[in-house]
Design an enzyme around this catalytic site. Structure first.
Site, PDB file in Angstrom:
ATOM      1  N   ASP A  33      35.924 -55.851 -98.231  1.00  0.00           N
ATOM      2  CA  ASP A  33      35.054 -56.127 -97.087  1.00  0.00           C
ATOM      3  C   ASP A  33      34.629 -54.825 -96.422  1.00  0.00           C
ATOM      4  O   ASP A  33      35.450 -54.125 -95.821  1.00  0.00           O
ATOM      5  CB  ASP A  33      35.813 -56.986 -96.064  1.00  0.00           C
ATOM      6  CG  ASP A  33      36.046 -58.393 -96.578  1.00  0.00           C
ATOM      7  OD1 ASP A  33      35.062 -59.063 -96.934  1.00  0.00           O
ATOM      8  OD2 ASP A  33      37.222 -58.821 -96.626  1.00  0.00           O
ATOM      9  N   MET A  35      32.615 -53.245 -93.447  1.00  0.00           N
ATOM     10  CA  MET A  35      32.069 -53.623 -92.117  1.00  0.00           C
ATOM     11  C   MET A  35      31.688 -52.351 -91.366  1.00  0.00           C
ATOM     12  O   MET A  35      32.424 -51.356 -91.398  1.00  0.00           O
ATOM     13  CB  MET A  35      33.117 -54.383 -91.318  1.00  0.00           C
ATOM     14  CG  MET A  35      33.666 -55.613 -92.030  1.00  0.00           C
ATOM     15  SD  MET A  35      34.770 -56.527 -90.927  1.00  0.00           S
ATOM     16  CE  MET A  35      35.473 -57.719 -92.069  1.00  0.00           C
ATOM     17  N   HIS A  64      31.782 -56.991-100.511  1.00  0.00           N
ATOM     18  CA  HIS A  64      31.130 -57.849 -99.525  1.00  0.00           C
ATOM     19  C   HIS A  64      30.648 -56.939 -98.400  1.00  0.00           C
ATOM     20  O   HIS A  64      31.440 -56.499 -97.567  1.00  0.00           O
ATOM     21  CB  HIS A  64      32.150 -58.893 -99.028  1.00  0.00           C
ATOM     22  CG  HIS A  64      31.616 -59.810 -97.985  1.00  0.00           C
ATOM     23  ND1 HIS A  64      32.421 -60.668 -97.266  1.00  0.00           N
ATOM     24  CD2 HIS A  64      30.354 -60.018 -97.523  1.00  0.00           C
ATOM     25  CE1 HIS A  64      31.679 -61.366 -96.419  1.00  0.00           C
ATOM     26  NE2 HIS A  64      30.421 -60.979 -96.548  1.00  0.00           N
ATOM     27  N   MET A 135      29.784 -68.169 -96.398  1.00  0.00           N
ATOM     28  CA  MET A 135      30.871 -67.845 -95.467  1.00  0.00           C
ATOM     29  C   MET A 135      31.402 -69.128 -94.841  1.00  0.00           C
ATOM     30  O   MET A 135      30.633 -69.981 -94.390  1.00  0.00           O
ATOM     31  CB  MET A 135      30.375 -66.917 -94.346  1.00  0.00           C
ATOM     32  CG  MET A 135      30.017 -65.506 -94.770  1.00  0.00           C
ATOM     33  SD  MET A 135      31.357 -64.574 -95.536  1.00  0.00           S
ATOM     34  CE  MET A 135      32.588 -64.536 -94.227  1.00  0.00           C
ATOM     35  N   GLY A 140      33.600 -60.928 -90.041  1.00  0.00           N
ATOM     36  CA  GLY A 140      34.076 -59.873 -89.155  1.00  0.00           C
ATOM     37  C   GLY A 140      35.582 -59.689 -89.135  1.00  0.00           C
ATOM     38  O   GLY A 140      36.059 -58.583 -88.923  1.00  0.00           O
ATOM     39  N   PHE A 141      36.314 -60.765 -89.365  1.00  0.00           N
ATOM     40  CA  PHE A 141      37.770 -60.673 -89.244  1.00  0.00           C
ATOM     41  C   PHE A 141      38.462 -61.587 -90.251  1.00  0.00           C
ATOM     42  O   PHE A 141      37.936 -62.665 -90.576  1.00  0.00           O
ATOM     43  CB  PHE A 141      38.225 -61.077 -87.831  1.00  0.00           C
ATOM     44  CG  PHE A 141      37.609 -60.216 -86.763  1.00  0.00           C
ATOM     45  CD1 PHE A 141      38.164 -58.990 -86.416  1.00  0.00           C
ATOM     46  CD2 PHE A 141      36.432 -60.612 -86.145  1.00  0.00           C
ATOM     47  CE1 PHE A 141      37.574 -58.174 -85.463  1.00  0.00           C
ATOM     48  CE2 PHE A 141      35.825 -59.809 -85.183  1.00  0.00           C
ATOM     49  CZ  PHE A 141      36.392 -58.593 -84.839  1.00  0.00           C
ATOM     50  N   GLY A 142      39.639 -61.157 -90.705  1.00  0.00           N
ATOM     51  CA  GLY A 142      40.472 -62.018 -91.529  1.00  0.00           C
ATOM     52  C   GLY A 142      41.281 -62.947 -90.632  1.00  0.00           C
ATOM     53  O   GLY A 142      41.296 -62.796 -89.403  1.00  0.00           O
ATOM     54  N   GLY A 143      41.924 -63.913 -91.249  1.00  0.00           N
ATOM     55  CA  GLY A 143      42.854 -64.774 -90.526  1.00  0.00           C
ATOM     56  C   GLY A 143      42.220 -65.803 -89.616  1.00  0.00           C
ATOM     57  O   GLY A 143      42.898 -66.362 -88.745  1.00  0.00           O
ATOM     58  N   ASP A 173      34.260 -67.703 -98.636  1.00  0.00           N
ATOM     59  CA  ASP A 173      35.026 -66.625 -98.010  1.00  0.00           C
ATOM     60  C   ASP A 173      35.333 -66.982 -96.559  1.00  0.00           C
ATOM     61  O   ASP A 173      34.406 -67.164 -95.756  1.00  0.00           O
ATOM     62  CB  ASP A 173      34.207 -65.327 -98.090  1.00  0.00           C
ATOM     63  CG  ASP A 173      34.970 -64.114 -97.583  1.00  0.00           C
ATOM     64  OD1 ASP A 173      36.165 -64.243 -97.272  1.00  0.00           O
ATOM     65  OD2 ASP A 173      34.351 -63.036 -97.518  1.00  0.00           O
ATOM     66  N   GLY A 195      42.293 -63.808 -98.131  1.00  0.00           N
ATOM     67  CA  GLY A 195      42.913 -62.591 -97.625  1.00  0.00           C
ATOM     68  C   GLY A 195      44.306 -62.855 -97.120  1.00  0.00           C
ATOM     69  O   GLY A 195      45.306 -62.590 -97.788  1.00  0.00           O
ATOM     70  N   SER A 196      44.389 -63.430 -95.929  1.00  0.00           N
ATOM     71  CA  SER A 196      45.709 -63.636 -95.314  1.00  0.00           C
ATOM     72  C   SER A 196      46.573 -64.574 -96.142  1.00  0.00           C
ATOM     73  O   SER A 196      47.789 -64.361 -96.242  1.00  0.00           O
ATOM     74  CB  SER A 196      45.551 -64.149 -93.876  1.00  0.00           C
ATOM     75  OG  SER A 196      44.587 -65.161 -93.789  1.00  0.00           O
TER      76      SER A 196
HETATM   77  O1  LIG Z   1      34.729 -61.417 -95.180  1.00  0.00           O
HETATM   78  C1  LIG Z   1      35.770 -61.585 -94.597  1.00  0.00           C
HETATM   79  C2  LIG Z   1      35.805 -61.611 -93.090  1.00  0.00           C
HETATM   80  O2  LIG Z   1      34.522 -61.458 -92.607  1.00  0.00           O
HETATM   81  C3  LIG Z   1      37.070 -61.696 -95.364  1.00  0.00           C
HETATM   82  O3  LIG Z   1      36.792 -61.601 -96.750  1.00  0.00           O
HETATM   83  C4  LIG Z   1      37.808 -62.986 -95.074  1.00  0.00           C
HETATM   84  O4  LIG Z   1      37.922 -63.222 -93.721  1.00  0.00           O
HETATM   85  C5  LIG Z   1      39.148 -63.042 -95.752  1.00  0.00           C
HETATM   86  O5  LIG Z   1      40.180 -63.282 -94.867  1.00  0.00           O
HETATM   87  P1  LIG Z   1      40.954 -64.674 -94.687  1.00  0.00           P
HETATM   88  O6  LIG Z   1      41.163 -65.255 -96.067  1.00  0.00           O
HETATM   89  O7  LIG Z   1      42.211 -64.277 -94.002  1.00  0.00           O
HETATM   90  O8  LIG Z   1      40.053 -65.573 -93.858  1.00  0.00           O
HETATM   91 FE   LIG Z   2      34.664 -61.041 -97.317  1.00  0.00          FE
END
Ligand SMILES: O=C(CO)[C@H](O)[C@H](O)COP(=O)(O)O
Ligand SMILES: [Fe+2]
Length: 220
Positions: A33, A35, A64, A135, A140-143, A173, A195-196
């Protein structure tokens, strides 16, 4: 290709990226990712780190780009070693030209849609792409929590591809986990970023296989 799992290194330890890539050796792709703190309110990494990571792992890199002006930057990520480069259509001024440049440099080209961006306006250019990234959280953020409201768009994307006889992959994603992956696979997704869910697991490779099994079961 069937079901593919792409762990996101956004949830990895950035001081140990080579080890973190090795920890997910069962992955089909390593999702990276990028950003820029303009397109999204977060800042991660750029070309030099991608170049080093590409040399440190045999797993193909799935970039990405959550950045402004992907038209300018996307081809450079292919040169840095990415096997797939995704730009956001909301930020892209010339998506057809950019997709062609990514492909001409030898990578797969993909277009990402934020949760509120519809797929239908892009129906006529789908043949320029190798993958659509839908999406399932605001980028912008994981989790973050998986947005169920994105499921109908996965179904509509699949129907559009079938209508035109196109074999693009549909990537999902955001918020993908053992609790949510089956819904996405049923709707028609084939590539799953996690991700998480993967990096927080005690055994990341076992979690990849669990996610793969759930998606394969739901896709049938
Ligand atoms: O593009 C992303 C955030 O913008 C990440 O790829 C995505 O959020 C992965 O994290 P998680 O699986 O924890 O949601
Ligand atoms: Fe991503």
């Amino acid at each position: 290709m069937g079901i593919q799992i792409a762990p996101s290194i956004l949830s990895a330890d950035f001081a140990r990226l080579a080890d973190e890539a090795a920890a997910v050796s069962n992955a089909d792709w390593l999702h990276v990712d990028v950003m820029d703190n303009h397109f999204v309110p977060n800042l991660t990494l750029g070309l030099p780190i991608v170049e080093s990571l590409a040399k440190a792992t045999d797993t193909p890199l799935d970039l990405h780009l959550m950045i402004e002006d992907p038209d300018r930057w996307a081809p450079g990520y292919v040169e840095a070693g990415a096997s797939s480069v995704t730009f956001h259509v909301e930020a892209c001024r010339a998506p057809i030209r950019t997709a062609r440049e990514i492909r001409a440099k030898g990578a797969r080209a993909a277009m990402a849609l934020k949760p509120a961006t519809p797929i239908e306006p892009y129906e006529d250019m789908l043949s320029e792409l190798d993958m659509i990234l839908i999406m399932t959280v605001e980028p912008g953020f994981g989790g973050q929590k998986f947005l169920d409201i994105c499921l109908p768009k996965i179904r509509r994307a699949k129907a559009l591809l079938d209508k035109h006889g196109l074999d693009l992959w549909i990537e999902i994603d955001g918020g993908v986990s053992a609790e949510t992956i089956e819904r996405c696979a049923e709707a028609g997704a084939d590539v799953f970023v996690a991700g998480s869910a993967v990096y927080a697991a005690d055994d990341p490779n076992a979690m990849i296989e669990k996610l793969r099994g759930l998606a394969e079961g739901a896709a049938q």
